[in-house]
Design an enzyme around this catalytic site. Structure first.
Site, PDB file in Angstrom:
ATOM      1  CE  LYS A   7       1.851   0.830  -3.155  1.00  0.00           C
ATOM      2  NZ  LYS A   7       2.589  -0.240  -3.807  1.00  0.00           N
ATOM      3  CB  SER A  41      12.328   3.058  -3.546  1.00  0.00           C
ATOM      4  OG  SER A  41      11.404   3.788  -2.765  1.00  0.00           O
TER       5      SER A  41
END
Ligand code: PMP
Length: 360
Positions: free
Chosen positions: A56, A298
């Site tokens: 991110k 994840s």
């Protein structure tokens, strides 16, 4: 095993960086060696190598710089965003470097180390009740931006999201696999920026590469086939009926984001494979303990799906698996269940094997 006859050497990066943001991207793609891969070759793209530790960082710098370019963000203006953590940590780094105050809204169910990291980087973190889910923290960010005239980063709707994965993540994969076989790319979704950005490039430039999308087995928003309700700004107006709380932080909010909708509408994935959180946690533990590659839940989940793909893929297939962040971000989560603080029986035995410096 590579030949080990002399000490490793390094040569430097060949440049001096003028600020931390210039170190974002160009993350390494690393081969899996020890975990059995069913006759396939699996590579992972380790996004933990970004300066604030996750994929991110890419989106964070582009949201701010796209808004600077368009004039939507004024010097010194406060930035506000709803984020489960990694976007907030990335934005906190970017805002610290560029001098913008940052306010993050976040459900109190996300790991405490994420809040503290953001506060360490100078952000204000406003907690929202977990019962209101992702939609609640999103509504809070919108309300704060309207009430105070703050710049809303809008990671779930902004074009700056998939654009940066098209301009960086996808280009790195194209460059690193130039002249090499690449049969499958496996990724999950949070905002969908990764899959939409990769899809734009791979569909055009490597159409033979299959894109495999994954989502939590107990929150199959795409798999349910149920369309998301949206308003005229493309923002969700209700929680998706297929959503259930799941342990794969950063994946699958309780709505289908507009950024992800691009990948659905353009058929940017060839298969959608659900994965149970427990299998993802095991995947992350295996990567850590058998490959020395430290990733979050994840990443472990994406890797578990890559192994599933390998099971049925033609012999010799090459698979790339996205690993969005580092496992260090999950110390207080189920990823570390069973990882004890105290010595277990085998450790006590080692301690007792010599008489020195023993615990009582
Ligand atoms: N894993 C983690 C840990 C994340 O923080 C995110 C981003 N929220 C993702 C995966 C998914 O990435 P994207 O938003 O690009 O779909």
């Amino acid at each position: 095993m590579s030949e080990n006859t002399s000490i490793r050497t390094t040569a430097g990066r060949g440049r001096l960086y003028s600020n931390v943001l210039d170190t974002i991207g160009d993350t390494p793609i690393i081969r899996i060696n020890t975990i059995p891969t069913h006759g396939a070759t699996i590579y992972v793209k380790a996004e933990a190598f970004n300066p604030a530790g996750s994929i991110k960082d890419r989106l964070a710098v582009n949201i701010i710089e796209a808004a600077e370019r368009s004039g939507a963000l004024k010097p010194g203006q406060t930035v506000v965003e709803a984020t489960s953590g990694n976007t907030g940590i990335g934005l906190a780094m970017v805002c610290a470097q560029k001098g913008y105050p940052l306010v993050v809204t976040m459900a109190d169910s996300f790991s405490v180390e994420r809040r503290r990291l953001m506060r360490m980087l100078g952000a204000k973190v406003i907690l929202t009740p977990r019962a209101l889910k992702g939609f609640g923290m999103y509504q809070k960010a919108v309300a704060l931006s309207k009430a105070h005239g703050w710049f809303l980063a809008s990671q779930f709707e902004t074009e700056a999201n998939a654009d940066i994965h098209e301009a960086t993540t996808a280009r790195e994969i194209m460059a690193d696999f130039d002249g090499s076989r690449l049969d499958y790319v496996v990724t999950g979704y949070g905002t969908g920026g990764t899959v939409s950005g990769l899809g734009r490039v791979l569909r055009k430039e490597r159409p033979e590469t299959k894109i495999i999308l994954t989502e939590p087995a107990n929150a199959q928003l795409i798999g349910s086939g149920h369309a998301q309700e949206r308003d005229t700004t493309n923002a969700p107006t209700a929680s998706h009926p297929a959503f259930e709380p799941h342990p794969i932080q950063g994946w699958t909010p309780d709505f289908i984001p507009a950024v992800l909708q691009e990948a659905i509408d353009n058929a940017y994935y060839d298969d959608l494979i659900p994965i149970a959180g427990a299998d993802g946690i095991q995947g992350a533990k295996d990567l850590a303990q058998k490959e020395g590659i430290f990733t979050g839940i994840s990443g472990g989940s994406t890797f578990a799906v890559a192994l599933k793909v390998a099971e049925t893929a033609p012999e010799g297939s090459v698979i790339l698996c996205m690993l969005p962040d580092t496992g260090e971000r999950y110390l207080s989560t189920p990823l570390f269940d069973g990882i004890a603080e105290d010595m277990d029986a085998s450790e006590v035995e080692i301690s007792k094997s010599t008489p020195d410096a023993q615990m009582d």
